[in-house]
Design a protein around this motif. Structure first.
Motif, PDB file in Angstrom:
ATOM      1  N   VAL A  76       1.134  -1.196  -0.002  1.00 21.63           N
ATOM      2  CA  VAL A  76      -0.102  -0.061  -0.008  1.00 21.63           C
ATOM      3  C   VAL A  76       0.952   1.372  -0.090  1.00 21.63           C
ATOM      4  N   GLY A  77       0.528   2.067  -0.959  1.00 24.18           N
ATOM      5  CA  GLY A  77       1.356   3.348  -0.943  1.00 24.18           C
ATOM      6  C   GLY A  77       1.018   4.286   0.156  1.00 24.18           C
ATOM      7  N   ARG A  78       1.674   5.538   0.220  1.00 24.29           N
ATOM      8  CA  ARG A  78       1.554   6.324   1.286  1.00 24.29           C
ATOM      9  C   ARG A  78       0.298   7.179   1.007  1.00 24.29           C
ATOM     10  N   ASP A  79      -0.401   7.083   0.005  1.00 25.58           N
ATOM     11  CA  ASP A  79      -1.648   7.777  -0.032  1.00 25.58           C
ATOM     12  C   ASP A  79      -2.878   6.863   0.310  1.00 25.58           C
ATOM     13  N   GLY A  80      -2.545   5.505   0.577  1.00 26.59           N
ATOM     14  CA  GLY A  80      -3.498   4.615   0.989  1.00 26.59           C
ATOM     15  C   GLY A  80      -4.110   3.435  -0.019  1.00 26.59           C
ATOM     16  N   SER A  81      -3.571   3.684  -1.121  1.00 22.73           N
ATOM     17  CA  SER A  81      -4.026   2.941  -2.314  1.00 22.73           C
ATOM     18  C   SER A  81      -2.926   1.690  -2.730  1.00 22.73           C
ATOM     19  N   VAL A  82      -3.677   0.722  -3.059  1.00 27.12           N
ATOM     20  CA  VAL A  82      -2.778  -0.448  -3.330  1.00 27.12           C
ATOM     21  C   VAL A  82      -2.055  -0.097  -4.419  1.00 27.12           C
ATOM     22  N   GLN A  83      -0.565  -0.599  -4.279  1.00 23.14           N
ATOM     23  CA  GLN A  83       0.419  -0.707  -5.365  1.00 23.14           C
ATOM     24  C   GLN A  83      -0.187  -1.304  -6.694  1.00 23.14           C
ATOM     25  N   VAL A  84       0.136  -1.126  -7.649  1.00 24.52           N
ATOM     26  CA  VAL A  84       0.086  -1.699  -8.976  1.00 24.52           C
ATOM     27  C   VAL A  84       1.731  -2.169  -9.605  1.00 24.52           C
ATOM     28  N   PRO A  85       1.461  -2.923 -10.558  1.00 25.16           N
ATOM     29  CA  PRO A  85       2.705  -3.788 -11.123  1.00 25.16           C
ATOM     30  C   PRO A  85       3.511  -2.527 -11.870  1.00 25.16           C
ATOM     31  N   ALA A  86       4.612  -2.629 -11.953  1.00 27.85           N
ATOM     32  CA  ALA A  86       5.602  -1.444 -12.445  1.00 27.85           C
ATOM     33  C   ALA A  86       5.109  -1.348 -13.925  1.00 27.85           C
ATOM     34  N   ALA A  87       5.381   0.009 -14.253  1.00 27.79           N
ATOM     35  CA  ALA A  87       4.803   0.365 -15.492  1.00 27.79           C
ATOM     36  C   ALA A  87       5.558  -0.108 -16.576  1.00 27.79           C
ATOM     37  N   ASP A  88       7.186  -0.210 -16.363  1.00 24.82           N
ATOM     38  CA  ASP A  88       8.035  -0.593 -17.276  1.00 24.82           C
ATOM     39  C   ASP A  88       8.217  -1.993 -17.413  1.00 24.82           C
ATOM     40  N   ARG A  89       7.295  -2.903 -16.683  1.00 24.31           N
ATOM     41  CA  ARG A  89       7.321  -4.368 -16.728  1.00 24.31           C
ATOM     42  C   ARG A  89       5.987  -4.784 -17.033  1.00 24.31           C
ATOM     43  N   PRO A  90       5.555  -4.665 -18.475  1.00 28.49           N
ATOM     44  CA  PRO A  90       4.114  -4.970 -18.608  1.00 28.49           C
ATOM     45  C   PRO A  90       3.661  -6.439 -18.751  1.00 28.49           C
ATOM     46  N   ASP A  91       5.081  -7.515 -18.693  1.00 29.09           N
ATOM     47  CA  ASP A  91       4.802  -8.886 -18.669  1.00 29.09           C
ATOM     48  C   ASP A  91       4.884  -9.274 -17.382  1.00 29.09           C
ATOM     49  N   GLU A  92       4.890  -8.641 -16.104  1.00 31.02           N
ATOM     50  CA  GLU A  92       4.741  -8.934 -14.825  1.00 31.02           C
ATOM     51  C   GLU A  92       3.659  -8.598 -13.955  1.00 31.02           C
ATOM     52  N   ALA A  93       3.104  -9.418 -13.438  1.00 25.75           N
ATOM     53  CA  ALA A  93       1.972  -9.261 -12.462  1.00 25.75           C
ATOM     54  C   ALA A  93       2.500  -9.016 -11.275  1.00 25.75           C
ATOM     55  N   GLY A  94       1.165  -8.631 -10.238  1.00 29.70           N
ATOM     56  CA  GLY A  94       1.796  -8.457  -8.745  1.00 29.70           C
ATOM     57  C   GLY A  94       0.654  -9.011  -7.940  1.00 29.70           C
ATOM     58  N   TRP A  95       1.384  -9.523  -6.720  1.00 26.70           N
ATOM     59  CA  TRP A  95       0.284 -10.127  -5.882  1.00 26.70           C
ATOM     60  C   TRP A  95       0.387  -9.047  -4.376  1.00 26.70           C
ATOM     61  N   GLY A 112      -2.707  -7.276 -12.639  1.00 29.01           N
ATOM     62  CA  GLY A 112      -1.883  -7.131 -14.058  1.00 29.01           C
ATOM     63  C   GLY A 112      -2.459  -6.065 -15.006  1.00 29.01           C
ATOM     64  N   HIS A 113      -1.633  -5.457 -15.724  1.00 31.26           N
ATOM     65  CA  HIS A 113      -2.072  -4.281 -16.676  1.00 31.26           C
ATOM     66  C   HIS A 113      -2.511  -5.139 -17.889  1.00 31.26           C
ATOM     67  N   VAL A 114      -3.421  -4.260 -18.628  1.00 28.95           N
ATOM     68  CA  VAL A 114      -3.899  -4.986 -19.788  1.00 28.95           C
ATOM     69  C   VAL A 114      -3.296  -4.533 -21.103  1.00 28.95           C
ATOM     70  N   ASP A 115      -2.626  -3.212 -20.966  1.00 23.04           N
ATOM     71  CA  ASP A 115      -1.803  -2.699 -22.028  1.00 23.04           C
ATOM     72  C   ASP A 115      -0.645  -1.986 -21.727  1.00 23.04           C
ATOM     73  N   SER A 116       0.244  -1.588 -22.539  1.00 25.95           N
ATOM     74  CA  SER A 116       1.265  -0.317 -22.091  1.00 25.95           C
ATOM     75  C   SER A 116       1.549   0.053 -23.494  1.00 25.95           C
ATOM     76  N   SER A 117       2.421   0.861 -23.472  1.00 25.62           N
ATOM     77  CA  SER A 117       2.976   1.616 -24.529  1.00 25.62           C
ATOM     78  C   SER A 117       3.375   0.742 -25.557  1.00 25.62           C
ATOM     79  N   GLU A 118       3.983  -0.529 -25.230  1.00 28.38           N
ATOM     80  CA  GLU A 118       4.379  -1.450 -25.985  1.00 28.38           C
ATOM     81  C   GLU A 118       3.540  -2.333 -26.727  1.00 28.38           C
ATOM     82  N   GLY A 119       2.210  -2.285 -26.346  1.00 28.53           N
ATOM     83  CA  GLY A 119       1.131  -3.316 -26.793  1.00 28.53           C
ATOM     84  C   GLY A 119       0.585  -4.080 -25.809  1.00 28.53           C
ATOM     85  N   ALA A 120      -0.003  -5.166 -26.051  1.00 29.27           N
ATOM     86  CA  ALA A 120      -0.771  -5.894 -25.068  1.00 29.27           C
ATOM     87  C   ALA A 120       0.032  -6.256 -23.972  1.00 29.27           C
ATOM     88  N   ALA A 121      -0.286  -6.125 -22.724  1.00 28.62           N
ATOM     89  CA  ALA A 121       0.133  -6.521 -21.302  1.00 28.62           C
ATOM     90  C   ALA A 121      -0.030  -7.959 -21.121  1.00 28.62           C
TER      91      ALA A 121
END
Length: 204
Positions: A76-95, A112-121
């Motif tokens: 959880v980030g400082r703002d209380g939100s759940v973190q999400v997988p890194a933007a520069d790792r579209p092929d990685e998911a997060g628990w 996991g992200h659905v897409d990114s600047s590189e295409g489908a995630a």
């Protein structure tokens, strides 16, 4: 693990926003694959299998859509939100480590992200999953928790089913979450979430 509904709601909303931020609408106005309405009707499976002790997951595999991805730990980030997988790792998911580990009693949540600047995630094809499909999660202790999909639904972000996703369970469960539906270019994100609900049916 029980939480006040208000906190669940806040995290769920912020989670949805975070996952949408990287949705670039790269696949046209129709958006990513959408589950049919019938897939949202639960097809219960046997919940009587073994319950494992806590051990962090390291990889998720969804054979029916060709996914095999490493898992990052999300908090959880400082703002209380759940973190999400890194933007520069579209092929990685997060628990999300604020819930159960896969195999423990309770809902394990993988994002996991659905897409990114590189295409489908990594979770672009999550909407193709159907009840009865298999999801496998490799754990740090060497065990593999095997889950069977019970239902798949597409829900509007402002109707995110917080209690159903994060609420307590009497068995080991799994939720896979990404963005979906049509892309709102004015708002800069997808309008919906795709959520897969599964239950553990085997351990290797």
């Amino acid at each position: 693990m029980p939480r006040k509904l208000g906190l669940w709601t806040m995290w769920a909303v912020l989670l949805a926003v975070g996952l949408v931020t990287l949705g670039l609408g790269l696949r046209g106005p129709a958006g990513p694959p959408r589950p049919p309405a019938w897939a949202a009707t639960p097809r219960p499976v046997d919940h009587g299998g073994p319950v494992l002790t806590r051990s962090a997951p390291v990889q998720v595999a969804v054979p029916s859509i060709g996914v095999r991805a490493p898992l990052a730990r999300l908090g959880v980030g400082r703002d209380g939100s759940v973190q999400v997988p890194a933007a520069d790792r579209p092929d990685e998911a997060g628990w999300y480590d604020g819930e159960a580990t896969p195999g423990e009693r309770g809902p394990a949540v993988i994002l996991g992200h659905v897409d990114s600047s590189e295409g489908a995630a990594v979770f672009y094809d999550l909407g193709r999953l159907r009840p009865g499909h298999r999801v496998e999660v490799n754990r740090a202790d060497g065990r593999v928790a095997v889950f069977t999909v019970e239902s798949v639904e597409r829900v509007a972000k402002d109707r995110f089913p917080t209690r159903r996703v994060y609420g307590p369970l009497d068995h080991p469960g799994l939720r896979l979450i990404t963005c979906g539906g049509s892309f709102d270019r004015a708002g800069g994100g997808y309008r919906d979430n795709i959520i897969v609900y599964a239950a553990q049916t085997a351990v290797r």
